[in-house]
Design a protein around this motif. Structure first.
Motif, PDB file in Angstrom:
ATOM      1  N   LYS A 177       0.813  -1.216   0.000  1.00 13.62           N
ATOM      2  CA  LYS A 177       0.000   0.000   0.000  1.00 13.62           C
ATOM      3  C   LYS A 177       0.844   1.264   0.000  1.00 13.62           C
ATOM      4  CE  LYS A 177      -4.052  -2.060   2.232  1.00 13.62           C
ATOM      5  NZ  LYS A 177      -4.948  -2.026   3.431  1.00 13.62           N
ATOM      6  N   ASP A 178       1.947   1.259   0.717  1.00 11.48           N
ATOM      7  CA  ASP A 178       2.788   2.450   0.787  1.00 11.48           C
ATOM      8  C   ASP A 178       3.962   2.392  -0.193  1.00 11.48           C
ATOM      9  OD1 ASP A 178       4.296   0.522   1.989  1.00 11.48           O
ATOM     10  OD2 ASP A 178       4.583   1.576   3.888  1.00 11.48           O
ATOM     11  N   GLY A 179       4.004   1.341  -1.003  1.00  7.41           N
ATOM     12  CA  GLY A 179       5.055   1.220  -2.009  1.00  7.41           C
ATOM     13  C   GLY A 179       6.428   0.877  -1.452  1.00  7.41           C
ATOM     14  N   LYS A 180       6.498   0.399  -0.196  1.00  6.32           N
ATOM     15  CA  LYS A 180       7.788   0.136   0.430  1.00  6.32           C
ATOM     16  C   LYS A 180       8.057  -1.357   0.607  1.00  6.32           C
ATOM     17  CE  LYS A 180       8.072   4.545   2.907  1.00  6.32           C
ATOM     18  NZ  LYS A 180       8.322   5.207   4.205  1.00  6.32           N
ATOM     19  N   LEU A 181       9.331  -1.664   0.789  1.00  2.76           N
ATOM     20  CA  LEU A 181       9.786  -3.026   1.037  1.00  2.76           C
ATOM     21  C   LEU A 181      10.535  -3.085   2.363  1.00  2.76           C
ATOM     22  CD1 LEU A 181       9.505  -2.888  -2.170  1.00  2.76           C
ATOM     23  CD2 LEU A 181      11.302  -4.608  -2.243  1.00  2.76           C
ATOM     24  N   LEU A 182      10.581  -4.271   2.947  1.00  2.00           N
ATOM     25  CA  LEU A 182      11.505  -4.582   4.019  1.00  2.00           C
ATOM     26  C   LEU A 182      12.734  -5.214   3.382  1.00  2.00           C
ATOM     27  CD1 LEU A 182       8.912  -6.293   6.371  1.00  2.00           C
ATOM     28  CD2 LEU A 182       9.873  -4.011   6.714  1.00  2.00           C
ATOM     29  N   ALA A 183      13.906  -5.019   3.973  1.00  2.22           N
ATOM     30  CA  ALA A 183      15.111  -5.558   3.355  1.00  2.22           C
ATOM     31  C   ALA A 183      16.093  -6.042   4.400  1.00  2.22           C
ATOM     32  CB  ALA A 183      15.773  -4.509   2.465  1.00  2.22           C
ATOM     33  N   ILE A 184      16.720  -7.181   4.100  1.00  2.90           N
ATOM     34  CA  ILE A 184      17.778  -7.753   4.936  1.00  2.90           C
ATOM     35  C   ILE A 184      18.989  -8.006   4.046  1.00  2.90           C
ATOM     36  CG2 ILE A 184      18.471  -9.707   6.376  1.00  2.90           C
ATOM     37  CD1 ILE A 184      15.552 -10.121   7.107  1.00  2.90           C
ATOM     38  N   GLY A 185      20.153  -7.584   4.491  1.00  2.75           N
ATOM     39  CA  GLY A 185      21.367  -7.798   3.718  1.00  2.75           C
ATOM     40  C   GLY A 185      22.456  -8.420   4.568  1.00  2.75           C
ATOM     41  N   HIS A 186      23.060  -9.475   4.042  1.00  4.46           N
ATOM     42  CA  HIS A 186      24.187 -10.111   4.718  1.00  4.46           C
ATOM     43  C   HIS A 186      25.492  -9.680   4.061  1.00  4.46           C
ATOM     44  CE1 HIS A 186      27.024 -13.674   5.184  1.00  4.46           C
ATOM     45  NE2 HIS A 186      26.880 -13.224   6.411  1.00  4.46           N
ATOM     46  N   SER A 187      26.455  -9.266   4.852  1.00  6.25           N
ATOM     47  CA  SER A 187      27.771  -8.897   4.344  1.00  6.25           C
ATOM     48  C   SER A 187      27.642  -7.787   3.287  1.00  6.25           C
ATOM     49  CB  SER A 187      28.473 -10.144   3.799  1.00  6.25           C
ATOM     50  OG  SER A 187      29.844  -9.945   3.647  1.00  6.25           O
ATOM     51  N   MET A 188      28.049  -8.028   2.035  1.00  7.75           N
ATOM     52  CA  MET A 188      27.920  -6.991   1.021  1.00  7.75           C
ATOM     53  C   MET A 188      26.469  -6.579   0.818  1.00  7.75           C
ATOM     54  SD  MET A 188      28.929  -6.856  -3.044  1.00  7.75           S
ATOM     55  CE  MET A 188      27.397  -7.707  -3.482  1.00  7.75           C
ATOM     56  N   GLY A 189      25.530  -7.504   1.038  1.00  9.16           N
ATOM     57  CA  GLY A 189      24.116  -7.148   0.923  1.00  9.16           C
ATOM     58  C   GLY A 189      23.737  -6.046   1.888  1.00  9.16           C
ATOM     59  N   GLY A 190      24.265  -6.121   3.122  1.00  8.30           N
ATOM     60  CA  GLY A 190      24.022  -5.050   4.089  1.00  8.30           C
ATOM     61  C   GLY A 190      24.736  -3.773   3.715  1.00  8.30           C
ATOM     62  N   ILE A 191      25.928  -3.892   3.132  1.00  7.66           N
ATOM     63  CA  ILE A 191      26.660  -2.711   2.666  1.00  7.66           C
ATOM     64  C   ILE A 191      25.854  -1.994   1.589  1.00  7.66           C
ATOM     65  CG2 ILE A 191      28.767  -1.909   1.530  1.00  7.66           C
ATOM     66  CD1 ILE A 191      30.250  -4.218   2.813  1.00  7.66           C
ATOM     67  N   LEU A 192      25.237  -2.758   0.710  1.00  4.79           N
ATOM     68  CA  LEU A 192      24.384  -2.159  -0.328  1.00  4.79           C
ATOM     69  C   LEU A 192      23.225  -1.387   0.291  1.00  4.79           C
ATOM     70  CD1 LEU A 192      24.275  -5.047  -2.960  1.00  4.79           C
ATOM     71  CD2 LEU A 192      24.968  -2.686  -3.434  1.00  4.79           C
ATOM     72  N   LEU A 193      22.624  -1.946   1.329  1.00  3.05           N
ATOM     73  CA  LEU A 193      21.500  -1.255   1.974  1.00  3.05           C
ATOM     74  C   LEU A 193      21.966   0.017   2.673  1.00  3.05           C
ATOM     75  CD1 LEU A 193      19.582  -4.351   3.405  1.00  3.05           C
ATOM     76  CD2 LEU A 193      18.956  -2.937   1.432  1.00  3.05           C
ATOM     77  N   TYR A 194      23.103  -0.042   3.354  1.00  3.68           N
ATOM     78  CA  TYR A 194      23.654   1.168   3.972  1.00  3.68           C
ATOM     79  C   TYR A 194      23.928   2.235   2.900  1.00  3.68           C
ATOM     80  CZ  TYR A 194      24.566  -0.865   8.623  1.00  3.68           C
ATOM     81  OH  TYR A 194      24.446  -1.403   9.878  1.00  3.68           O
TER      82      TYR A 194
END
Length: 449
Positions: free
Chosen positions: A224-241
């Motif tokens: 409804k709000d157009g948003k996602l939840l996200a979890i990143g491990h290692s480089m995946g978390g670096i991408l989110l940061y």
């Protein structure tokens, strides 16, 4: 569990409330539904699944103006649970595919999340796992090119063997690594038609792959709000940061409802990360102008020396998992099936996390940690007490930059065990009982619309 909070930081470490209880002897597979028990929902653009894909659906997303199409593994939410408001995106570490999030029906982070009601998606960025080039005939075809790459790979193997040998003194029986590497290189060479254009870096993932995948998931799930939840491990978390930093610097409204990072940081300079000793991995590639580093082939060559007598490279195992935290069969599957080929440009950019100011863009003009304080997204930053690659102090170095009211920082592990290595937050044998419920509590708290 031990909550690590340095004295100069006045944060509230949120204790999970209302978590499901599990007895210590309860088998994981009894709680996490195996794939055949979840019925795929009608609709959605799916593709035929190869046997390696254990998700409910496999989706392919073409990158605009690019020859790659990204693979998205989808795990449909359990019909026995209330549907969540936001889909969940999982991002993997450097040079890894989706298997790390779904090792087996009884050891599956992704399956656990879908069982909890989350429409769960794992992104395989370009060059990883089942991602594929739209045109398979545009790689290396010229015999001279193939010969050059072959020579470069063999030279790289010799150079890397020397580095490992020197780092492991004294070793009197260190023989065969270069030969083993040469043998696995032969298998790798069969994929030469795919590596002709392995010329991307971290910013390509950040600016193209992840946004494209998020748009696709949003269109499929229609939050409804157009948003996602996200979890990143290692480089995946670096991408989110990096995404939070980039959005903050541009004053852009975020498309993430909340973010969880597992063993991730934008700045490793203050830590004793073991990656510092592995940085020479990049140098042989530069020395021979090698466009890629065949990490999967390298680990396949090294694994027998790390896991069987005389255990010459046993120091490698703790880089991935703490002692007794993974079943040997699961560990072997992770090492042999989860790693891919990495572009040298990607490694070169990521190596800036060890330089003053931390990770920067490809031109060196934008330091991602400098704008993280402008983010307005709740973040849960998790660390493992025995993580040698991204130690707790490295995780803290980035987490402390986020506004205090938006960040929760926690270290998992106890002095007498269990302990958590780099991968154990995702797939360690105790993660199901300790880490996963903590993650669910945080996601649930920020899943409101």
């Amino acid at each position: 569990m031990v909550a690590f909070a340095p004295s100069d930081l006045r944060w509230a470490i949120h204790a999970p409330a209302g978590l499901p209880s599990f007895s210590a002897g309860e088998p994981v597979a009894a709680v996490v539904s195996p794939p055949q028990m979840l019925r795929p929902r009608a609709g959605g653009k799916t593709s035929p699944k190869p046997s390696v894909c254990t998700a409910d659906e496999l989706h392919y997303v073409p990158l605009p103006n690019n020859e790659w199409k990204l693979a998205l593994w989808r795990y449909l939410p359990s019909p026995q649970r209330s549907r969540r408001n936001h889909p969940l995106l999982l991002l993997s570490g450097v040079g890894t595919n989706a298997i790390g999030y779904d090792l087996a029906p009884g050891s599956s982070f992704a399956r656990y999340m879908s069982h909890q009601g989350f429409d769960t998606w794992i992104l395989e960025v370009r060059g990883a796992g089942l991602s594929a080039k739209v045109s398979q005939d545009e790689g290396l075809q010229d015999a001279t090119q193939v010969s050059t790459i072959t020579s470069q790979l063999r030279e790289f193997g010799h150079g890397l063997g020397n580095i490992v040998e020197e780092s492991q003194q004294p070793i009197s029986q260190f023989t065969g690594l270069q030969n083993r590497f040469s043998i696995t290189v032969e298998d790798f060479l069969k994929q030469l038609h795919l590596i002709g254009k392995y010329n991307w870096d971290f910013d390509h993932y950040l600016e193209e792959d992840v946004p494209t995948a998020m748009d696709y998931i949003r269109n499929q799930c229609r939050p409804k709000d157009g948003k996602l939840l996200a979890i990143g491990h290692s480089m995946g978390g670096i991408l989110l940061y990096a995404m939070l930093s980039q959005n903050g610097s541009r004053g852009k409204c975020t498309e993430l409802a909340s973010v969880i990072t597992l063993g991730s940081s934008l700045d490793y300079t203050t830590s004793r990360s073991s990656l510092k000793t592995l940085l020479p991995l990049v140098d042989p590639a530069k020395a021979v102008n090698l466009p890629v580093v065949p990490l999967g082939a390298l680990l396949a060559a090294i694994y027998p020396l790390a896991s069987h007598p005389p255990y010459l490279l046993s120091w490698l195992n703790p880089q991935i998992s703490a002692e007794n935290m993974m079943h040997p069969e699961m560990f072997e599957r992770l090492v042999l099936k989860n790693f891919c080929t990495i572009p040298a440009k990607l490694l070169s950019q990521l190596s800036t996390v060890f330089q003053k100011g931390g990770l920067r863009n490809r031109s060196g003009t934008f330091f991602y940690k400098d704008h993280l304080h402008k983010s307005n997204v709740p973040v849960l930053a998790l660390a493992g007490d025995r993580d040698l690659i991204c130690p707790p102090e490295a995780v803290y170095e980035t987490a402390k930059l986020i506004p205090e009211d938006l960040v929760t920082y926690k270290v998992f592990g106890e002095p007498r065990g269990p302990n958590y290595g780099h991968y154990d937050l995702v797939g360690g044998r105790m993660a199901f009982y300790q880490v996963y419920p903590y993650i669910i509590e945080f996601l649930s708290r920020h899943d409101r619309v």
